[in-house]
Design a protein around this motif. Structure first.
Motif, PDB file in Angstrom:
ATOM      1  N   ASP A  42       3.036  12.038  -5.122  1.00 12.22           N
ATOM      2  CA  ASP A  42       3.446  10.863  -5.899  1.00 12.22           C
ATOM      3  C   ASP A  42       3.380   9.597  -5.052  1.00 12.22           C
ATOM      4  OD1 ASP A  42       3.848  12.308  -8.146  1.00 12.22           O
ATOM      5  OD2 ASP A  42       6.037  12.227  -8.130  1.00 12.22           O
ATOM      6  N   GLY A  43       3.893   9.687  -3.835  1.00 12.68           N
ATOM      7  CA  GLY A  43       3.864   8.532  -2.944  1.00 12.68           C
ATOM      8  C   GLY A  43       2.468   8.190  -2.485  1.00 12.68           C
ATOM      9  N   ILE A  44       1.672   9.206  -2.161  1.00  9.84           N
ATOM     10  CA  ILE A  44       0.297   8.976  -1.714  1.00  9.84           C
ATOM     11  C   ILE A  44      -0.515   8.313  -2.823  1.00  9.84           C
ATOM     12  CG2 ILE A  44      -1.858  10.105  -1.034  1.00  9.84           C
ATOM     13  CD1 ILE A  44       0.190  10.096   1.195  1.00  9.84           C
ATOM     14  N   THR A  45      -0.343   8.786  -4.040  1.00  6.73           N
ATOM     15  CA  THR A  45      -1.075   8.224  -5.173  1.00  6.73           C
ATOM     16  C   THR A  45      -0.695   6.763  -5.409  1.00  6.73           C
ATOM     17  OG1 THR A  45      -1.207  10.405  -6.218  1.00  6.73           O
ATOM     18  CG2 THR A  45      -1.594   8.502  -7.621  1.00  6.73           C
ATOM     19  N   ALA A  46       0.599   6.463  -5.336  1.00  9.49           N
ATOM     20  CA  ALA A  46       1.055   5.079  -5.503  1.00  9.49           C
ATOM     21  C   ALA A  46       0.472   4.182  -4.412  1.00  9.49           C
ATOM     22  CB  ALA A  46       2.578   5.022  -5.479  1.00  9.49           C
ATOM     23  N   LEU A  47       0.463   4.678  -3.194  1.00 10.03           N
ATOM     24  CA  LEU A  47      -0.108   3.898  -2.098  1.00 10.03           C
ATOM     25  C   LEU A  47      -1.608   3.670  -2.297  1.00 10.03           C
ATOM     26  CD1 LEU A  47       1.720   5.547   0.942  1.00 10.03           C
ATOM     27  CD2 LEU A  47       2.059   3.224   0.086  1.00 10.03           C
ATOM     28  N   ALA A  48      -2.306   4.722  -2.735  1.00  9.39           N
ATOM     29  CA  ALA A  48      -3.748   4.589  -2.968  1.00  9.39           C
ATOM     30  C   ALA A  48      -4.041   3.499  -3.996  1.00  9.39           C
ATOM     31  CB  ALA A  48      -4.328   5.926  -3.431  1.00  9.39           C
ATOM     32  N   GLU A  49      -3.274   3.491  -5.065  1.00  4.71           N
ATOM     33  CA  GLU A  49      -3.483   2.472  -6.099  1.00  4.71           C
ATOM     34  C   GLU A  49      -3.233   1.068  -5.556  1.00  4.71           C
ATOM     35  OE1 GLU A  49      -4.620   2.798  -9.394  1.00  4.71           O
ATOM     36  OE2 GLU A  49      -5.235   4.637  -8.398  1.00  4.71           O
ATOM     37  N   ALA A  50      -2.306   0.953  -4.606  1.00  3.13           N
ATOM     38  CA  ALA A  50      -2.039  -0.355  -3.995  1.00  3.13           C
ATOM     39  C   ALA A  50      -3.115  -0.725  -2.979  1.00  3.13           C
ATOM     40  CB  ALA A  50      -0.668  -0.338  -3.322  1.00  3.13           C
ATOM     41  N   PHE A  51      -3.586   0.267  -2.228  1.00  2.00           N
ATOM     42  CA  PHE A  51      -4.607  -0.005  -1.210  1.00  2.00           C
ATOM     43  C   PHE A  51      -5.886  -0.561  -1.822  1.00  2.00           C
ATOM     44  CE2 PHE A  51      -2.688   3.600   1.557  1.00  2.00           C
ATOM     45  CZ  PHE A  51      -1.715   2.737   2.025  1.00  2.00           C
ATOM     46  N   LYS A  52      -6.217  -0.098  -3.026  1.00  6.17           N
ATOM     47  CA  LYS A  52      -7.481  -0.524  -3.612  1.00  6.17           C
ATOM     48  C   LYS A  52      -7.498  -2.019  -3.935  1.00  6.17           C
ATOM     49  CE  LYS A  52      -6.782   0.473  -8.566  1.00  6.17           C
ATOM     50  NZ  LYS A  52      -7.206   1.336  -9.680  1.00  6.17           N
ATOM     51  N   LEU A  53      -6.329  -2.657  -3.925  1.00 13.33           N
ATOM     52  CA  LEU A  53      -6.246  -4.097  -4.172  1.00 13.33           C
ATOM     53  C   LEU A  53      -6.324  -4.898  -2.878  1.00 13.33           C
ATOM     54  CD1 LEU A  53      -3.376  -4.036  -6.817  1.00 13.33           C
ATOM     55  CD2 LEU A  53      -5.832  -4.204  -7.242  1.00 13.33           C
ATOM     56  N   ASN A  54      -6.366  -4.207  -1.748  1.00  9.78           N
ATOM     57  CA  ASN A  54      -6.419  -4.857  -0.436  1.00  9.78           C
ATOM     58  C   ASN A  54      -7.798  -4.642   0.174  1.00  9.78           C
ATOM     59  OD1 ASN A  54      -3.398  -5.726   0.517  1.00  9.78           O
ATOM     60  ND2 ASN A  54      -3.341  -3.999  -0.898  1.00  9.78           N
ATOM     61  N   GLU A  55      -8.752  -5.435  -0.263  1.00  9.45           N
ATOM     62  CA  GLU A  55     -10.153  -5.210   0.097  1.00  9.45           C
ATOM     63  C   GLU A  55     -10.467  -5.509   1.558  1.00  9.45           C
ATOM     64  OE1 GLU A  55     -11.918  -9.523  -1.362  1.00  9.45           O
ATOM     65  OE2 GLU A  55     -12.227  -7.751  -2.606  1.00  9.45           O
ATOM     66  N   ASN A  56      -9.543  -6.150   2.278  1.00 13.92           N
ATOM     67  CA  ASN A  56      -9.777  -6.446   3.694  1.00 13.92           C
ATOM     68  C   ASN A  56      -9.194  -5.391   4.623  1.00 13.92           C
ATOM     69  OD1 ASN A  56     -11.201  -8.926   3.360  1.00 13.92           O
ATOM     70  ND2 ASN A  56      -9.259  -9.946   2.913  1.00 13.92           N
TER      71      ASN A  56
ATOM     72  N   GLU B 112       9.852   8.026  -2.767  1.00 13.80           N
ATOM     73  CA  GLU B 112      10.466   6.857  -3.393  1.00 13.80           C
ATOM     74  C   GLU B 112      10.311   5.612  -2.532  1.00 13.80           C
ATOM     75  OE1 GLU B 112      11.579   6.794  -6.559  1.00 13.80           O
ATOM     76  OE2 GLU B 112      10.692   8.789  -6.504  1.00 13.80           O
ATOM     77  N   GLY B 113      10.478   5.756  -1.239  1.00 11.15           N
ATOM     78  CA  GLY B 113      10.281   4.613  -0.359  1.00 11.15           C
ATOM     79  C   GLY B 113       8.835   4.155  -0.341  1.00 11.15           C
ATOM     80  N   ALA B 114       7.915   5.126  -0.350  1.00 10.99           N
ATOM     81  CA  ALA B 114       6.490   4.787  -0.361  1.00 10.99           C
ATOM     82  C   ALA B 114       6.110   4.068  -1.647  1.00 10.99           C
ATOM     83  CB  ALA B 114       5.647   6.054  -0.189  1.00 10.99           C
ATOM     84  N   LYS B 115       6.643   4.536  -2.776  1.00 13.29           N
ATOM     85  CA  LYS B 115       6.315   3.889  -4.054  1.00 13.29           C
ATOM     86  C   LYS B 115       6.870   2.465  -4.112  1.00 13.29           C
ATOM     87  CE  LYS B 115       7.733   7.358  -6.722  1.00 13.29           C
ATOM     88  NZ  LYS B 115       7.976   8.169  -7.943  1.00 13.29           N
ATOM     89  N   ALA B 116       8.045   2.265  -3.540  1.00  9.64           N
ATOM     90  CA  ALA B 116       8.614   0.912  -3.505  1.00  9.64           C
ATOM     91  C   ALA B 116       7.740  -0.024  -2.678  1.00  9.64           C
ATOM     92  CB  ALA B 116      10.030   0.962  -2.938  1.00  9.64           C
ATOM     93  N   LEU B 117       7.288   0.445  -1.541  1.00 12.78           N
ATOM     94  CA  LEU B 117       6.440  -0.384  -0.682  1.00 12.78           C
ATOM     95  C   LEU B 117       5.047  -0.574  -1.268  1.00 12.78           C
ATOM     96  CD1 LEU B 117       7.636   1.020   2.728  1.00 12.78           C
ATOM     97  CD2 LEU B 117       7.860  -1.349   1.953  1.00 12.78           C
ATOM     98  N   ALA B 118       4.584   0.409  -2.042  1.00 13.56           N
ATOM     99  CA  ALA B 118       3.282   0.256  -2.699  1.00 13.56           C
ATOM    100  C   ALA B 118       3.278  -0.968  -3.614  1.00 13.56           C
ATOM    101  CB  ALA B 118       2.941   1.520  -3.485  1.00 13.56           C
ATOM    102  N   LYS B 119       4.411  -1.250  -4.242  1.00 15.13           N
ATOM    103  CA  LYS B 119       4.501  -2.435  -5.095  1.00 15.13           C
ATOM    104  C   LYS B 119       4.312  -3.715  -4.281  1.00 15.13           C
ATOM    105  CE  LYS B 119       7.636  -0.248  -8.433  1.00 15.13           C
ATOM    106  NZ  LYS B 119       8.993  -0.280  -9.040  1.00 15.13           N
ATOM    107  N   VAL B 120       4.812  -3.694  -3.055  1.00 17.57           N
ATOM    108  CA  VAL B 120       4.632  -4.843  -2.161  1.00 17.57           C
ATOM    109  C   VAL B 120       3.158  -5.018  -1.817  1.00 17.57           C
ATOM    110  CG1 VAL B 120       5.223  -5.846   0.075  1.00 17.57           C
ATOM    111  CG2 VAL B 120       6.933  -4.522  -1.189  1.00 17.57           C
TER     112      VAL B 120
END
Length: 587
Positions: free
Chosen positions: A221-235, A193-201
């Motif tokens: 669940d948390g890893i997947t949410a983070l992965a989806e967020a990481f793909k938007l951070n191309e740097n 839950e904490g990871a998913k919240a931070l993934a939104k950030v």
């Protein structure tokens, strides 16, 4: 003509040297205004207070109030280096002390660039003392946020995420977008839950270059949410998820977004139960790109030799490698020798294998998921072949979450092969064709009949009346729906390849269809799936499912594959290098 501000002029005149106050490591005990008097005087005397380092001291509420008052006089303040400064303090003191410090910076109009509050037992309670600061204009300029080993928990993680989202939203409205680059939050018990919240950030910011969240109890669940967020951070350059529970499913989710982070220099996924299947998909994702990679840490992941060979292949074009850590796996002597052989020009980069447990050549089994790993409930059903072909046609970047694996880490293409080869009328294969099985003596000799026969013969192929049989196969395959096309293509390829040793015509068709499958996989970003499927079907890669048996003539299929690789210069190097590596092991 641009204007030169006074602060920029001052920086230019002093050569950019940072000035500030440091009481680092003095073990001071600041509880009262009198006790902190010396520090306050140092802050007041500093004409340009860029940083304040209080690491290794202990701070009470009254002392913090005095420091906060002193900070109100320093709008130039940029770096709050406040690690390990609440030892021995009551948990009620910490949020109050942090609130005083934050209010001082806010009142001064300071523009923080770095905030380090690591190694403080904040917990959710302490986090309340940082919420106002982190959501304020003082942090619009923040580039580095370090909250390592703070015990935030899920509640603290959510509070942190909400504060950062507020900072981002308000900063954009103010025309000064929040552009955080470094986020460090290891050992915080954030969980899913904490990871998913931070993934939104992370998804909102899109500016991150380094993320370290090791040892946080994060599951799929948390890893997947983070992965989806990481793909938007191309740097992104440094990614550390050590000591979470990634497993093969999480590795797949991460592998599917690695291409969105081409500047990666360091990948740390150690002690995360990545296992052999996870190592293979990660290796596939790294195969051609990420040539700037310097550090790869996959230690202590129960990776067996097949995963090691895949990693070895993927690293051959990584000439900037400084450290590759694979110790504590189950690679075995042969695989380790292969790895060392590949690092002859850069032997110092390859870490020790002193704790490698050896590959005992037994099938790898995954244990039961932890109770907090809720994602097993969403696994795709394979036994009845339901919902399999629908996933196979999806491209890697369409929110793919790795659900092709079951609870034992079995790739769903393996399950698909079993259901398809045992019964072509099984519902696992949804096509727009429908052919009933009848006696072979009465079947028409058509491409469609050949396709729907589990193990067609060379005579069946020879008796197909089409003059251009390859074109007939391609025409037939083109009638499948998009989500089924690749599935139909790979099985047709294997059926023709299985006859390659006894039929020149079958060999030619198989070679052409192998090439078609590889090209289509590249164009639809399904390279890792297709490679893994062929490797398992050709007996080149051990299947995690103990009951799986290849359905086709392995010698013939491998022969056709070798011919394909040798005859087509346009096949992607990704396919060539991987297949050559595995084929060499069986020669």
């Amino acid at each position: 003509m641009s204007q030169f501000t006074l602060s920029e002029l001052a920086t230019a005149l002093d050569g950019g040297t940072e000035t500030g106050v440091s009481f680092e490591g003095r073990a001071e005990k600041w509880g009262t205004a009198e006790a902190v008097k010396n520090l306050v005087e140092e802050i007041d005397k500093c004409k340009k207070l860029v940083y304040l380092n209080l690491d290794g001291n202990t701070l009470g509420v009254d002392a913090a109030a005095c420091i906060g008052e002193a900070l109100k006089k320093h709008p130039e303040f940029k770096k709050a280096l406040w690690r390990n400064m609440f030892t021995g303090r009551l948990k009620e003191e910490i949020p109050k002390a942090l609130d005083h410090l934050g209010k001082g910076m806010i009142a001064a109009g300071a523009q923080l660039t770095a905030f380090d509050c690591s190694d403080n037992a904040l917990g959710p309670n302490g986090m309340t003392g940082l919420v106002e600061l982190l959501g304020s204009p003082t942090c619009y300029s923040l580039q580095e946020l370090r909250l390592n080993n703070c015990g935030l928990g899920i509640g603290g993680g959510k509070m942190l995420a909400n504060a950062l989202l507020k900072c981002h939203k308000d900063s954009v409205a103010a025309g000064r977008p929040f552009q955080l680059k470094v986020f460090i939050a290891g050992r915080n018990r954030l969980e899913n839950e904490g990871a998913k919240a931070l993934a939104k950030v992370f998804a909102a910011l899109k500016t991150l270059e380094e993320v370290a969240m090791p040892q946080n109890g994060i599951y799929l669940d948390g890893i997947t949410a983070l992965a989806e967020a990481f793909k938007l951070n191309e740097n992104m350059q440094i990614l550390d998820l050590n000591d979470n529970t990634i497993k093969p499913k999480g590795a797949t989710a991460l592998a599917n977004v690695l291409h969105c982070m081409p500047k990666l220099r360091e990948i740390h996924f150690a002690e995360a139960l990545v296992k052999t299947a996870g190592a293979i998909v990660l290796a596939d994702a790294l195969q051609d790109d990420h040539t700037d990679l310097e550090v790869l840490n996959l230690g202590y992941n129960e990776i067996r030799s097949d995963g090691g060979y895949a990693i070895s292949s993927a690293l051959q074009n990584k000439h900037k490698l400084k450290s590759v850590m694979l110790n504590g796996n189950q690679l075995g002597e042969d695989c380790i020798f292969k790895l060392k052989d590949g690092f002859q020009s850069n032997p110092d980069a390859l870490g020790s294998f002193s704790e490698d447990e050896g590959d005992d050549d037994e099938e790898e089994e995954e244990g039961d998921e932890d109770a907090s790993d809720e994602d097993d409930e969403t696994d795709v059903s394979h036994e009845n072949g339901e919902n399999v072909s629908e996933n196979y046609g999806a491209s890697d970047d369409e929110n793919y979450t790795g659900e092709e694996e079951d609870a034992d880490g079995v790739n769903y293409v393996t399950a698909l092969s079993q259901s398809h080869t045992s019964n072509a009328n099984d519902n696992s294969f949804q096509s727009n064709k429908s052919v009933s099985f009848i006696g072979e003596e009465t079947r028409p000799n058509t491409v469609e009949t050949f396709f729907n026969t589990p193990n067609p013969t060379a005579k069946m192929l020879a008796d197909i009346p089409a003059t251009e049989k390859l074109e007939a196969f391609r025409n037939f395959l083109s009638t499948f729906k998009e989500n089924d096309y690749l599935t139909a293509l790979v099985f047709t390829t294997l059926k023709c390849a299985a006859l390659a040793n006894e039929s020149k015509e079958a060999l030619d068709i198989a070679v052409a269809l192998y090439k078609d499958a590889f090209d289509y996989a590249v164009s639809t970003r399904q390279v890792s799936r297709v490679k893994n499927f062929f490797l398992i079907q050709l007996g080149l890669l051990k299947c995690e499912n103990k009951e799986f048996k290849p359905a086709y003539n392995l010698q013939s299929c491998r022969y056709a594959l070798k011919e394909t690789i040798s005859k087509h210069n346009t096949i992607a190097d990704d396919f060539k290098s991987t297949f050559n590596l595995f084929l060499e092991r069986f020669e």
